[in-house]
Scaffold this motif. Structure first.
Motif, mmCIF file in Angstrom:
data_model
loop_
_atom_site.group_PDB
_atom_site.id
_atom_site.type_symbol
_atom_site.label_atom_id
_atom_site.label_comp_id
_atom_site.label_asym_id
_atom_site.label_seq_id
_atom_site.Cartn_x
_atom_site.Cartn_y
_atom_site.Cartn_z
ATOM 1 N N LYS A 148 76.150 61.520 18.501
ATOM 2 C CA LYS A 148 75.667 60.389 19.306
ATOM 3 C C LYS A 148 76.249 59.075 18.783
ATOM 4 O O LYS A 148 76.714 58.236 19.549
ATOM 5 N N LYS A 149 76.240 58.894 17.458
ATOM 6 C CA LYS A 149 76.787 57.673 16.843
ATOM 7 C C LYS A 149 78.293 57.566 17.079
ATOM 8 O O LYS A 149 78.801 56.482 17.369
ATOM 9 N N ASN B 29 76.495 55.101 25.809
ATOM 10 C CA ASN B 29 75.098 54.887 25.438
ATOM 11 C C ASN B 29 74.193 56.019 25.886
ATOM 12 O O ASN B 29 73.148 56.247 25.312
ATOM 13 N N LEU B 30 74.589 56.703 26.947
ATOM 14 C CA LEU B 30 73.730 57.734 27.505
ATOM 15 C C LEU B 30 74.317 59.106 27.235
ATOM 16 O O LEU B 30 75.375 59.458 27.732
ATOM 17 N N LYS C 77 79.039 56.603 20.688
ATOM 18 C CA LYS C 77 78.709 55.193 20.901
ATOM 19 C C LYS C 77 79.804 54.301 20.320
ATOM 20 O O LYS C 77 80.299 53.383 20.968
ATOM 21 N N SER D 181 82.368 54.986 33.304
ATOM 22 C CA SER D 181 80.926 55.003 33.516
ATOM 23 C C SER D 181 80.523 56.040 34.555
ATOM 24 O O SER D 181 79.356 56.336 34.720
ATOM 25 N N ASP E 174 81.940 53.939 23.380
ATOM 26 C CA ASP E 174 80.916 53.051 23.925
ATOM 27 C C ASP E 174 80.010 53.770 24.934
ATOM 28 O O ASP E 174 79.686 53.241 25.991
#
Length: 127
Positions: A21-22, A31-32, A25, A3, A29
Motif C-alpha cells: 500500500k505504501k 490512494n485507493l 502510494k 485514475s 500516487d
C-alpha cells in the motif's frame, strides 16, 4: 497514475499489505487499494465490482481459505468482458520452481514478481 484503473491486493500477510500500500502510494500516487485477505474475498469483490473499470490485481499464492492457484482456477470462469479488463500480477516469496512455472504458464497472469515488491518493476510497468 491512471485514475480510471483500480487496484486490488489479494494477500493475507498484514506486513505485505502495509508495505505494498505504501509503495503504491509513493511510486504511483495510488490512494485507493482494495485489500482482500484471501482468494475468496478477492473473487467476491470482483464479482461485485469488476465491471466498473480496468483492474490490476496483485495476487499472493499462499493464503488460507482460497489460495492464489484456486483463485486463478475460479477467475477463468468469469465473463470474458470482465477478464479482458484485468491484469494479474502474482507477488510471491516462493522458491518452489513448480509453483513459479505454474504461475508463468497461466494465461491470465501478466507477470510473476518476487516479494518484496521492487519499486523499479512497478515504475517500469505502470509509469
Amino acid at each position: 497514475m491512471e485514475s480510471n484503473m483500480g487496484f486490488i491486493l489479494i494477500d493475507d500477510n498484514l506486513i505485505d499489505q502495509f508495505v505494498i500500500k505504501k509503495i503504491l502510494k509513493k511510486v504511483l500516487d495510488i490512494n485507493l487499494l482494495y485489500i482482500a485477505n484471501n482468494g475468496k474475498e478477492g473473487l467476491d469483490w470482483l464479482l461485485k465490482n469488476a465491471r466498473q473499470k480496468p483492474l490490476v490485481i496483485f495476487l499472493d499464492i499462499q493464503m488460507p481459505i482460497m489460495n492464489g492457484f484456486e483463485f486463478l482456477d475460479q477467475f477463468q470462469n468469469l465473463e470474458e468482458e470482465v477478464k479482458d479488463k484485468i491484469q494479474i500480477f502474482v507477488l510471491s516469496s516462493t522458491l518452489d520452481l513448480d509453483e513459479i512455472k505454474k504461475v508463468k504458464e497461466n494465461k491470465y497472469v501478466s507477470g510473476f514478481w518476487n516479494k518484496p515488491l521492487q519499486i523499479e518493476l512497478l515504475k517500469n510497468k505502470f509509469s
